[in-house]
Scaffold this active site. Structure first.
Site, short mmCIF file in Angstrom:
data_model
loop_
_atom_site.label_atom_id
_atom_site.label_comp_id
_atom_site.label_asym_id
_atom_site.label_seq_id
_atom_site.Cartn_x
_atom_site.Cartn_y
_atom_site.Cartn_z
N GLY A 21 0.80 -1.23 0.00
CA GLY A 21 0.00 0.00 0.00
C GLY A 21 0.83 1.27 0.00
O GLY A 21 0.33 2.34 0.38
N THR A 23 2.06 3.00 -2.64
CA THR A 23 1.54 3.97 -3.62
C THR A 23 0.18 4.50 -3.17
O THR A 23 -0.09 5.70 -3.28
CB THR A 23 1.46 3.29 -5.00
OG1 THR A 23 2.78 2.85 -5.35
CG2 THR A 23 0.97 4.25 -6.07
N GLU A 89 8.33 4.94 -6.17
CA GLU A 89 9.35 3.98 -6.63
C GLU A 89 10.75 4.58 -6.58
O GLU A 89 11.55 4.44 -7.52
CB GLU A 89 9.04 3.51 -8.07
CG GLU A 89 7.68 2.87 -8.24
CD GLU A 89 7.55 1.46 -7.66
OE1 GLU A 89 8.52 0.96 -7.06
OE2 GLU A 89 6.47 0.88 -7.79
N CYS A 145 0.74 -11.84 3.72
CA CYS A 145 1.51 -12.95 3.16
C CYS A 145 0.61 -13.78 2.25
O CYS A 145 -0.44 -14.28 2.70
CB CYS A 145 2.10 -13.80 4.28
SG CYS A 145 3.01 -15.23 3.65
N CYS A 148 0.50 -17.55 3.90
CA CYS A 148 -0.16 -17.93 5.16
C CYS A 148 -1.13 -16.89 5.70
O CYS A 148 -1.84 -17.14 6.66
CB CYS A 148 0.89 -18.26 6.22
SG CYS A 148 1.72 -16.78 6.84
N CYS A 177 5.55 -13.25 4.70
CA CYS A 177 6.00 -13.00 6.08
C CYS A 177 7.43 -13.57 6.19
O CYS A 177 7.90 -14.28 5.29
CB CYS A 177 5.07 -13.67 7.08
SG CYS A 177 5.15 -15.45 7.02
N CYS A 180 7.59 -17.55 5.88
CA CYS A 180 7.37 -18.12 4.53
C CYS A 180 8.47 -17.68 3.57
O CYS A 180 8.85 -18.43 2.66
CB CYS A 180 5.98 -17.70 4.00
SG CYS A 180 4.63 -18.43 4.95
#
Ligand code: ADP
Ligand code: MG
Length: 183
Positions: A21, A23, A89, A145, A148, A177, A180
């Site tokens: 989030g 942008t 960016e 994630c 999960c 996360c 993972c």
């Protein structure tokens, strides 16, 4: 703070993984700034033309007008009456962008920048550590994630490409996360 009260500048950074989030948050701050009668200009690097040449667009399709630039020095040409500068960016610019942000802030401009703090290997992305240390305010966002459902702070590349800069969306990247990401 609106323009007539702005007697000093600063740098604020919005960072986090892809899909967190950044942008969206940059656009939110800029649109509120317009309501507060500030004069804003928004820039993005030429490399990022995923959605549009003259807009920055979030993954949930919010957008705001922007100027696409190849050479970051162009940002220093902003007219004097512009008091807020947004840059999306920022990790794609080279290191001269840091002095440019400092110069703008020292000219009493509010500089709001957004960028990926880590690359797809989980390591600091280019100039980001330096810009984070220059900033007065830092917001670190999380995504969800994709494996999960926990909070994600890493961007995992799911394609086989190896270069640090590879533009892509959910076809090439997912948010992970810690657990993972390192599995
Ligand atoms: P960023 O600039 O950080 O890549 P954007 O602001 O463009 O992110 O997009 C954020 C939006 O992405 C969210 O509001 C949501 O609609 C969408 N999204 C897609 N995948 C995810 C995810 N894994 N976690 C959170 N949001 C996601
Ligand atoms: Mg973005």
């Amino acid at each position: 703070m609106n323009k007539k009260n702005q007697t000093y500048g600063w740098i604020e950074v919005i960072c986090g993984p892809m899909f967190s989030g950044k942008t969206e948050e940059l656009i939110r701050r800029l649109k509120r700034a317009i309501i507060a009668k500030n004069k804003i200009l928004v820039f993005k690097p030429e490399i990022d033309n995923r959605y549009s040449e003259d807009l920055i667009v979030s993954h949930n399709k919010n957008s705001i007008e922007s100027i696409t630039i190849k050479d970051e020095k162009k940002i220093l040409d902003v007219p004097d009456d512009i008091n807020i500068i947004g840059i999306d960016e920022i990790q794609f610019f080279n290191e001269s962008i840091i002095d440019i942000c400092i110069e703008l802030a020292n000219k009493n401009k509010r500089v709001i920048i957004s960028g990926l703090d880590k690359d797809f290997k989980g390591k600091p992305f280019g100039i980001m550590p330096n810009i984070l240390s220059e900033a007065e305010y830092i917001t670190k966002l999380n995504a969800i994630c994709n494996i999960c459902g926990n909070y994600a702070f890493f961007t995992k590349r799911i394609s086989k490409d190896k270069e640090q800069i590879l533009l892509g969306e959910l076809d090439k990247y997912e948010a992970n996360c810690r657990s993972c990401f390192y599995k």
